[in-house]
Design a protein around this motif. Structure first.
Motif, mmCIF file in Angstrom:
data_model
loop_
_atom_site.group_PDB
_atom_site.id
_atom_site.type_symbol
_atom_site.label_atom_id
_atom_site.label_comp_id
_atom_site.label_asym_id
_atom_site.label_seq_id
_atom_site.Cartn_x
_atom_site.Cartn_y
_atom_site.Cartn_z
ATOM 1 N N ASP A 182 3.453 2.632 -4.885
ATOM 2 C CA ASP A 182 2.286 2.866 -5.720
ATOM 3 C C ASP A 182 2.080 2.017 -6.782
ATOM 4 O O ASP A 182 2.971 2.075 -7.505
ATOM 5 C CB ASP A 182 2.312 4.468 -5.789
ATOM 6 C CG ASP A 182 1.174 5.071 -6.842
ATOM 7 O OD1 ASP A 182 0.203 4.240 -7.375
ATOM 8 O OD2 ASP A 182 0.554 6.222 -6.363
ATOM 9 N N VAL A 183 1.022 1.462 -7.053
ATOM 10 C CA VAL A 183 1.063 0.275 -8.045
ATOM 11 C C VAL A 183 0.958 0.940 -9.214
ATOM 12 O O VAL A 183 1.253 0.210 -10.383
ATOM 13 C CB VAL A 183 -0.391 -0.479 -7.819
ATOM 14 C CG1 VAL A 183 -0.212 -1.333 -6.608
ATOM 15 C CG2 VAL A 183 -1.703 0.298 -7.835
ATOM 16 N N GLY A 207 0.815 -1.273 -0.096
ATOM 17 C CA GLY A 207 -0.035 0.047 0.047
ATOM 18 C C GLY A 207 0.910 1.274 -0.099
ATOM 19 O O GLY A 207 1.975 1.074 0.050
ATOM 20 N N ARG A 208 0.176 2.341 0.131
ATOM 21 C CA ARG A 208 1.052 3.516 0.017
ATOM 22 C C ARG A 208 1.055 4.232 1.393
ATOM 23 O O ARG A 208 1.809 5.016 1.699
ATOM 24 C CB ARG A 208 0.239 4.751 -0.925
ATOM 25 C CG ARG A 208 0.456 4.241 -2.245
ATOM 26 C CD ARG A 208 -0.341 5.075 -3.275
ATOM 27 N NE ARG A 208 -1.896 5.160 -2.722
ATOM 28 C CZ ARG A 208 -3.021 5.857 -3.146
ATOM 29 N NH1 ARG A 208 -2.869 6.759 -3.963
ATOM 30 N NH2 ARG A 208 -4.099 5.562 -2.580
ATOM 31 N N TYR A 246 1.087 -4.576 -13.846
ATOM 32 C CA TYR A 246 2.543 -4.243 -13.167
ATOM 33 C C TYR A 246 2.810 -5.372 -12.155
ATOM 34 O O TYR A 246 3.797 -5.981 -12.365
ATOM 35 C CB TYR A 246 2.817 -2.982 -12.809
ATOM 36 C CG TYR A 246 2.689 -1.758 -13.788
ATOM 37 C CD1 TYR A 246 2.847 -2.075 -15.117
ATOM 38 C CD2 TYR A 246 2.331 -0.395 -13.314
ATOM 39 C CE1 TYR A 246 2.750 -0.823 -16.149
ATOM 40 C CE2 TYR A 246 2.311 0.421 -14.120
ATOM 41 C CZ TYR A 246 2.309 0.435 -15.458
ATOM 42 O OH TYR A 246 2.168 1.316 -16.216
ATOM 43 N N VAL A 247 1.912 -5.334 -11.183
ATOM 44 C CA VAL A 247 2.313 -6.344 -10.106
ATOM 45 C C VAL A 247 2.083 -7.707 -10.677
ATOM 46 O O VAL A 247 3.045 -8.389 -10.092
ATOM 47 C CB VAL A 247 0.910 -5.919 -9.016
ATOM 48 C CG1 VAL A 247 1.357 -7.144 -7.761
ATOM 49 C CG2 VAL A 247 1.274 -4.630 -8.225
ATOM 50 N N SER A 248 1.043 -7.932 -11.337
ATOM 51 C CA SER A 248 1.102 -9.409 -11.758
ATOM 52 C C SER A 248 2.489 -9.710 -12.538
ATOM 53 O O SER A 248 2.991 -10.774 -12.365
ATOM 54 C CB SER A 248 0.010 -9.617 -12.961
ATOM 55 O OG SER A 248 -1.379 -9.241 -12.059
ATOM 56 N N ARG A 249 2.781 -8.914 -13.292
ATOM 57 C CA ARG A 249 4.023 -9.247 -14.194
ATOM 58 C C ARG A 249 5.384 -9.345 -13.298
ATOM 59 O O ARG A 249 6.055 -10.073 -13.418
ATOM 60 C CB ARG A 249 4.223 -8.318 -15.303
ATOM 61 C CG ARG A 249 3.445 -8.562 -16.427
ATOM 62 C CD ARG A 249 3.821 -9.761 -17.195
ATOM 63 N NE ARG A 249 4.951 -9.739 -17.829
ATOM 64 C CZ ARG A 249 5.388 -9.409 -19.150
ATOM 65 N NH1 ARG A 249 4.219 -9.173 -20.093
ATOM 66 N NH2 ARG A 249 6.610 -9.306 -19.379
ATOM 67 N N VAL A 272 7.315 -0.903 -8.648
ATOM 68 C CA VAL A 272 6.550 -1.967 -8.316
ATOM 69 C C VAL A 272 7.783 -3.123 -9.011
ATOM 70 O O VAL A 272 7.799 -4.161 -8.094
ATOM 71 C CB VAL A 272 5.365 -2.276 -9.484
ATOM 72 C CG1 VAL A 272 4.871 -3.612 -9.466
ATOM 73 C CG2 VAL A 272 4.305 -1.165 -9.044
ATOM 74 N N PHE A 273 8.388 -3.083 -9.829
ATOM 75 C CA PHE A 273 9.092 -3.961 -10.390
ATOM 76 C C PHE A 273 10.572 -3.918 -9.337
ATOM 77 O O PHE A 273 11.071 -5.306 -8.882
ATOM 78 C CB PHE A 273 9.808 -3.773 -11.727
ATOM 79 C CG PHE A 273 8.588 -4.443 -12.740
ATOM 80 C CD1 PHE A 273 8.457 -5.667 -13.108
ATOM 81 C CD2 PHE A 273 7.672 -3.593 -13.146
ATOM 82 C CE1 PHE A 273 7.611 -6.350 -13.831
ATOM 83 C CE2 PHE A 273 6.724 -4.271 -14.025
ATOM 84 C CZ PHE A 273 6.555 -5.310 -14.393
#
Ligand code: NDP
Ligand code: 8X3
Length: 254
Positions: free
Chosen positions: A60-61, A33-34, A118-121, A67-68
């Motif tokens: 932040d997604v 989360g942020r 992004y999160v899934s990848r 994210v990566f």
């Protein structure tokens, strides 16, 4: 660690309830989360109440690089993530198409769709390496039916629905399950965020009937996640009993 779940948007609502539910079921929990203060508080609560490990990740997604960078550098013992709950998301505004704030549109698309991608990848390489995994995407009844002044929020959740179907097809060869859960009205901070802090408008959404609560959704997520390996709930719409569809709710006092 044996069982690990990563829940995005765990500082509130469904995400927090999911983190607690999986912790109660003895999963090690990665929470994101942020809002750092809430993340750290939840980490403490999970570790002390449930006696399981908890790893808070602050990002932040919408920030692809963060994210990566952050997910790819989680400690090795946390990398065998079994379950990803793509939950972070929001609605902003409830306005006619021609009057809606275009920045709100961008925030919803960037968070609800691009953030989920992004999160899934970023997580998938761990699941593909393991040859097993389960991605649970939180869509909405707004994915299934468009309602007045819902325009881009509905579109962003419709995209989650489509992407979930695409993921299910493409990830089949890696042994990864994909479930999309589409809730109707659930009382969380969702409407407070949608109406930008206007508590009166937010409360009105849930007045006159008994909406779902965050625990109802966490229990549903857990149900989908805990089925035998050969069973996958692909798509699930859940509403409170008073709600028939996206637009019809029996409000006793309205
Ligand atoms: P809440 O507002 O209570 O929680 C939303 C969560 O998403 C927070 O933890 C927030 O964390 C996180 N989040 C939002 N934007 C970002 C971002 N840019 N980066 C990282 N995290 C973010 O709402 P709900 O729990 O109700 O909503 C969860 C999901 O369920 C959403 O996708 C929503 O669209 C969906 N949904 C909600 C329904 C409802 O009636 N409540 C019904 C159907 C679907 P933080 O602010 O700390 O970053
Ligand atoms: C949240 C439920 O009905 O406000 O996704 O779109 S609704």
């Amino acid at each position: 660690m044996k069982n690990i779940v990563l829940v995005t948007g765990a500082t509130s609502g469904f995400g927090k309830a999911c983190a607690e539910k999986f912790a109660a079921e003895k999963y090690a929990v990665i929470i994101t989360g942020r809002r750092q203060d809430r993340l750290l508080r939840l980490q403490q609560e999970i570790e002390s109440k449930y006696g399981v490990a908890c790893l808070p990740l602050l990002f932040d997604v919408r920030d692809k690089k963060a994210v990566f960078d952050i997910i790819q550098s989680i400690p090795e013992e946390w990398q065998s993530i079994n379950i990803l709950v793509n939950n972070a998301g929001l609605a902003l505004g409830r306005d006619y198409f021609e009057e809606a704030d275009m920045d709100d549109w961008e925030t919803m698309i960037d968070t609800n769709l691009k953030g989920l991608l992004y999160v899934s990848r970023a997580v998938l390489p761990f699941m593909i390496k393991a040859g097993v995994g389960h991605i649970i995407n939180i869509g909405s009844i707004a994915a299934k039916e468009v309602y007045e002044k819902g325009n881009v929020y509905c579109a962003s959740k419709s995209a989650v629905d489509a992407v979930s179907q695409g993921m299910r097809i493409d990830l089949l060869r890696h042994g990864i399950k994909v479930t999309a859960i589409h809730p109707g009205a659930v009382e969380t901070e969702f409407s407070l965020v949608r109406f930008k802090g206007d508590a009166e408008k937010a409360d009105a959404v849930y007045a006159g009937y008994k909406p779902l609560n965050a625990k109802d959704i966490a229990d549903t997520v857990w149900y989908c996640a805990s089925l035998p390996a050969h069973v996958c709930i692909n798509d699930l719409v859940i509403t409170c009993t008073a709600q028939a569809n996206a637009t019809i709710t029996l409000k006793k006092f309205s």
